[in-house]
Design a protein around this motif. Structure first.
Motif, short mmCIF file in Angstrom:
data_model
loop_
_atom_site.label_atom_id
_atom_site.label_comp_id
_atom_site.label_asym_id
_atom_site.label_seq_id
_atom_site.Cartn_x
_atom_site.Cartn_y
_atom_site.Cartn_z
N TYR A 24 0.50 4.94 -11.97
CA TYR A 24 0.09 3.93 -13.00
C TYR A 24 -0.93 3.03 -12.68
O TYR A 24 -1.93 2.67 -13.24
N GLU A 25 -0.88 2.67 -11.48
CA GLU A 25 -1.57 1.43 -10.91
C GLU A 25 -3.11 1.99 -10.91
O GLU A 25 -4.23 0.99 -11.28
N GLN A 27 -4.42 4.54 -12.49
CA GLN A 27 -4.96 4.57 -13.86
C GLN A 27 -5.13 3.20 -14.54
O GLN A 27 -6.15 3.21 -15.20
N ASP A 28 -4.63 2.27 -14.33
CA ASP A 28 -4.85 1.04 -14.73
C ASP A 28 -6.05 0.58 -14.29
O ASP A 28 -6.74 0.01 -15.01
N TYR A 61 1.01 9.17 -21.49
CA TYR A 61 1.94 8.28 -22.14
C TYR A 61 1.92 7.88 -23.58
O TYR A 61 2.39 7.09 -24.29
N PHE A 65 -0.29 3.30 -23.38
CA PHE A 65 -0.45 2.85 -22.05
C PHE A 65 0.11 1.21 -22.05
O PHE A 65 -0.76 0.40 -22.47
#
Length: 149
Positions: A24-25, A27-28, A61, A65
């Protein structure tokens, strides 16, 4: 994807792609880089096509997201779609489609998650994104008309 080896932005795109495959981090951060990089550019050479990268992240997601802190829609996901969509005219239909998928994902979430209180604000964020794509398209038409005159 794109041939990034002969592109002067290839190294940056490789970082974005690599980050999009992480958690996640990462991708963010990939969405943040895309949102900050894929703007109307006046470079002679185009940036590589980031649509597959954005799609890869959003599909994981169900197109929603979210932020870790509140669980609301992460504005970076909408901004990344808008920036890529406005980068080239042929990307605009893709952008409108992806924002529509985000809206559908938000709607589905609102029906199954009683604790999801940010639905209206998240939907507004997506609608503002749609407006930006439409305005970007109109702006491009104006610039083309001015240059052709």
């Amino acid at each position: 994807m794109n041939d990034t080896k002969n592109n002067k932005f290839g190294a940056l795109f490789e970082v974005i792609t690599s980050y999009s495959r992480g958690g996640y981090e990462h991708q963010d951060k990939a969405l943040q880089i895309i949102a900050g990089t894929y703007a109307f550019m006046f470079e002679r050479e185009d940036m590589p096509d980031a649509r597959p990268v954005v799609d890869h992240i959003l599909e994981q997601y169900d197109y929603v997201f979210t932020t870790i802190e509140r669980g609301n829609l992460d504005p970076l996901s909408v901004d990344a779609v808008v920036r890529v969509a406005n980068y080239k005219e042929e990307y605009m239909e893709w952008g409108i489609n992806r924002l529509g998928q985000i809206l559908e994902g938000l709607f589905r979430r609102s029906r199954v998650d009683d604790t999801y209180t940010d639905y209206v604000e998240d939907a507004r964020l997506v609608i503002r994104g749609l407006e930006k794509i439409v305005v970007g398209s109109a702006l491009e038409d104006i610039v083309e008309a001015t240059n052709g005159a």
